[in-house]
Design an enzyme around this catalytic site. Structure first.
Site, short mmCIF file in Angstrom:
data_model
loop_
_atom_site.label_atom_id
_atom_site.label_comp_id
_atom_site.label_asym_id
_atom_site.label_seq_id
_atom_site.Cartn_x
_atom_site.Cartn_y
_atom_site.Cartn_z
CE LYS A 81 -4.41 1.21 0.47
NZ LYS A 81 -5.61 0.58 -0.05
N GLY A 178 -24.96 2.49 4.15
CA GLY A 178 -24.16 3.13 3.09
C GLY A 178 -24.58 2.61 1.73
CB VAL A 179 -27.15 3.19 -0.57
CG1 VAL A 179 -27.83 2.14 0.30
CG2 VAL A 179 -27.65 4.58 -0.21
P1 NAD Z 1 -18.77 5.41 -1.56
O1 NAD Z 1 -18.13 6.66 -1.11
O2 NAD Z 1 -19.22 5.28 -2.98
O3 NAD Z 1 -20.08 5.11 -0.66
C1 NAD Z 1 -20.07 5.15 0.72
C2 NAD Z 1 -21.46 5.63 1.16
O4 NAD Z 1 -21.54 5.51 2.58
C3 NAD Z 1 -21.74 7.09 0.80
O5 NAD Z 1 -23.02 7.17 0.17
C4 NAD Z 1 -21.71 7.79 2.15
O6 NAD Z 1 -22.61 8.90 2.22
C5 NAD Z 1 -22.17 6.67 3.07
N1 NAD Z 1 -21.80 6.83 4.48
C6 NAD Z 1 -20.67 7.36 5.02
N2 NAD Z 1 -20.71 7.30 6.35
C7 NAD Z 1 -21.87 6.69 6.69
C8 NAD Z 1 -22.48 6.33 7.91
N3 NAD Z 1 -21.91 6.58 9.07
N4 NAD Z 1 -23.69 5.71 7.87
C9 NAD Z 1 -24.30 5.45 6.69
N5 NAD Z 1 -23.77 5.79 5.49
C10 NAD Z 1 -22.57 6.40 5.50
O7 NAD Z 1 -17.75 4.24 -1.16
P2 NAD Z 1 -17.74 2.74 -1.71
O8 NAD Z 1 -16.77 2.66 -2.83
O9 NAD Z 1 -19.14 2.26 -1.90
O10 NAD Z 1 -17.06 1.98 -0.48
C11 NAD Z 1 -17.82 1.63 0.67
C12 NAD Z 1 -16.95 0.80 1.61
O11 NAD Z 1 -16.48 -0.35 0.93
C13 NAD Z 1 -15.69 1.52 2.13
O12 NAD Z 1 -15.43 1.06 3.44
C14 NAD Z 1 -14.60 1.03 1.20
O13 NAD Z 1 -13.33 1.09 1.82
C15 NAD Z 1 -15.05 -0.40 1.00
N6 NAD Z 1 -14.54 -1.01 -0.23
C16 NAD Z 1 -14.83 -0.47 -1.42
C17 NAD Z 1 -14.34 -1.08 -2.57
C18 NAD Z 1 -14.67 -0.53 -3.94
O14 NAD Z 1 -14.38 -1.23 -4.92
N7 NAD Z 1 -15.27 0.63 -4.07
C19 NAD Z 1 -13.53 -2.22 -2.49
C20 NAD Z 1 -13.25 -2.77 -1.22
C21 NAD Z 1 -13.77 -2.14 -0.09
#
Ligand code: NAD
Length: 343
Positions: A81, A178-179
Site C-alpha cells: 500500500k 451506506g448506499v
Molecule cells: P462510496 O463513497 O461510494 O459510498 C459510501 C457511502 O456511505 C456514501 O453514500 C456515504 O454517504 C455513506 N456513508 C458514510 N458514512 C456513513 C455512515 N456513518 N452511515 C451510513 N452511510 C454512511 O464508497 P464505496 O466505494 O461504496 O465503499 C464503501 C466501503 O467499501 C468503504 O469502506 C470502502 O473502503 C469499502 N470497499 C470499497 C471497494 C470498492 O471497490 N469501491 C472495495 C473494497 C472495499
C-alpha cells in the site's frame, strides 16, 4: 518512539520505503508487506494526517490487509500500500504526482499501485505516463465498485445459506449501511433477487430515493444497526462493529463490503458468542482487487468473474473450519491468509 520493526503493525513487512522529494514536496510511504505470491498490489491513499506517525501506521495496516485480501482471493499478487502525505490544503501538484510515479517506478514492479481514497482515475492515468506499474486504468476494468458489489452480493447470499439455511434471497431482509458505489450496487442485486431492503446513508435523501426506486424502506443512518433484519451489511465506514453496536444488533449475520469492520478485532468473538455469523470483510469485498488480474495476468472478464464467483466457496470453507474448531471466522480467515503467504 519504537524502531519501525518494533511497531505493533510492522508484522515483518518485507520492506517499507520512505520518499522525501524536497524539490516537489512529495512525502510518501510505500509499504510492501509480502511478495510471496507475486508483486505487492494495493492502492495509493492521498490523505492529510495530523501526525506523520499515523501515516506510517496506516500504510502498514493497509498493506498487511492487502496481503491477506489478495491471498484469500487466490490472486498471484502480494500485498502493499502507498500513502502520500497531503498538506492540510490537500493540494496535489503535477510535479509531486510525477515524483510519486518515479518512486513507484523505482521499485521495478515489486509494487503495483491502484486507486484509493483521495486519488482519482485522472491521477492514475497521470501516474501511468511515468510508470507502467499502475492497475485499474480506464479500459482495464476502471471503477472497481461494481465488481466489489457483485462479490458482496455473493457473500451476502452465502451468509444467508449458512445462517438461514437458504440462498434464495426472496423475502430475506437485509439492512444496508451506506448506499454508495458498493452498497447501492448490492441493493440493486438484492432487489433483483426479491430481498426485503432497509437502507441508510448519511446522505438520507440518497437512501430514501434508492429505497423508493427498489421498493424498500429507508431509516436514519443512526438507526440502521438497530434494525431487526436477517443480515446487516456494512458498506460505508470501517470500525463500525464495536462492543456497543454488536450488543445492539438484531440480525443473524453480518456480511458487507466496508474495510476493517471489526473496531479492535475482539468483536469477532462477541459476534460468535451472540451466534451472529460474520463474513470476514476482506474475503467478501475482494471483487475490486480481483479486477487487477487484468493487469497482472492479462485476465479477461470470464476469468475475473470466475474468481469473484469463488467468494462464497472461500466463505463456506472459513465457516466450516470455524464451526469445527471453535475459532471465530475472522481468526480462521487470518490463519488461512497467513499460511497462503508462507507465514
Ligand atoms: P462510496 O463513497 O461510494 O459510498 C459510501 C457511502 O456511505 C456514501 O453514500 C456515504 O454517504 C455513506 N456513508 C458514510 N458514512 C456513513 C455512515 N456513518 N452511515 C451510513 N452511510 C454512511 O464508497 P464505496 O466505494 O461504496 O465503499 C464503501 C466501503 O467499501 C468503504 O469502506 C470502502 O473502503 C469499502 N470497499 C470499497 C471497494 C470498492 O471497490 N469501491 C472495495 C473494497 C472495499
Amino acid at each position: 518512539m519504537p524502531a519501525i520493526w518494533d511497531l505493533l503493525d510492522f508484522d515483518s513487512h518485507e520492506a517499507v520505503h520512505v520518499f522525501d522529494d524536497r524539490a516537489t514536496g512529495l512525502k510518501a510511504i510505500i509499504a510492501v508487506h509480502s511478495t510471496h505470491l507475486g508483486p505487492a498490489a494495493g492502492g495509493t491513499r492521498f490523505w492529510h494526517y495530523a501526525e506523520p506517525q499515523a501515516a506510517v501506521t496506516d500504510a502498514l495496516r493497509l498493506s498487511r490487509g492487502m496481503s491477506y485480501k489478495n491471498a484469500m482471493a487466490g490472486l498471484s499478487a502480494g500485498g502493499g500500500k502507498a500513502v502520500i502525505l497531503a498538506n492540510p490544503a490537500r493540494t496535489k501538484p503535477q510535479d509531486m504526482l510525477d515524483a510519486f510515479a518515479r518512486a513507484v517506478d523505482s521499485l521495478g514492479g515489486k509494487y503495483i499501485t491502484a486507486q484509493d481514497v483521495g486519488m482519482s482515475e485522472g491521477d492514475m492515468v497521470s501516474l501511468s505516463k511515468v510508470t507502467s506499474h499502475v492497475a485499474g486504468l480506464p479500459g482495464q476494468g476502471g471503477d472497481p465498485g461494481p465488481y466489489t458489489a457483485r462479490g458482496v452480493f455473493l457473500g451476502v447470499q452465502a451468509a444467508a445459506k449458512h445462517a438461514l439455511g437458504t440462498d434464495d434471497m426472496l423475502g430475506v431482509h437485509v439492512a444496508i449501511q451506506g448506499v454508495g458505489s458498493v452498497g447501492g450496487g448490492l441493493a440493486r442485486y438484492l432487489a433483483d433477487h426479491g430481498a426485503k431492503l432497509t437502507l441508510a446513508d448519511v446522505d438520507a435523501q440518497r437512501a430514501a430515493d434508492l429505497a423508493v426506486e427498489l421498493g424498500g424502506n429507508s431509516v436514519a443512518a443512526t438507526e440502521i444497526m438497530n434494525v431487526e433484519a436477517d443480515i446487516f451489511s456494512p458498506c460505508a465506514l470501517g470500525a463500525i462493529l464495536t462492543e456497543a453496536s454488536v450488543s445492539a444488533l438484531k440480525v443473524r449475520a453480518v456480511a458487507g463490503g466496508a474495510n476493517n469492520q471489526l473496531a479492535t478485532g475482539h468483536e469477532g468473538r462477541m459476534l460468535a458468542d451472540r451466534s451472529i455469523l460474520y463474513a470476514p470483510d476482506y474475503v467478501v469485498n475482494a471483487g475490486g482487487i480481483i479486477n487487477v488480474l487484468r493487469h497482472i495476468e492479462n485476465a479477461d472478464d470470464a476469468e475475473i468473474n470466475r474468481r469473484i464467483n469463488a467468494i462464497p466457496e472461500r466463505l463456506a470453507a472459513i465457516w466450516a473450519e470455524s464451526d469445527l474448531g471453535g475459532k471465530t471466522p475472522a481468526e480462521v480467515a487470518d490463519n488461512m491468509a497467513q499460511k497462503l503467504i508462507g507465514r
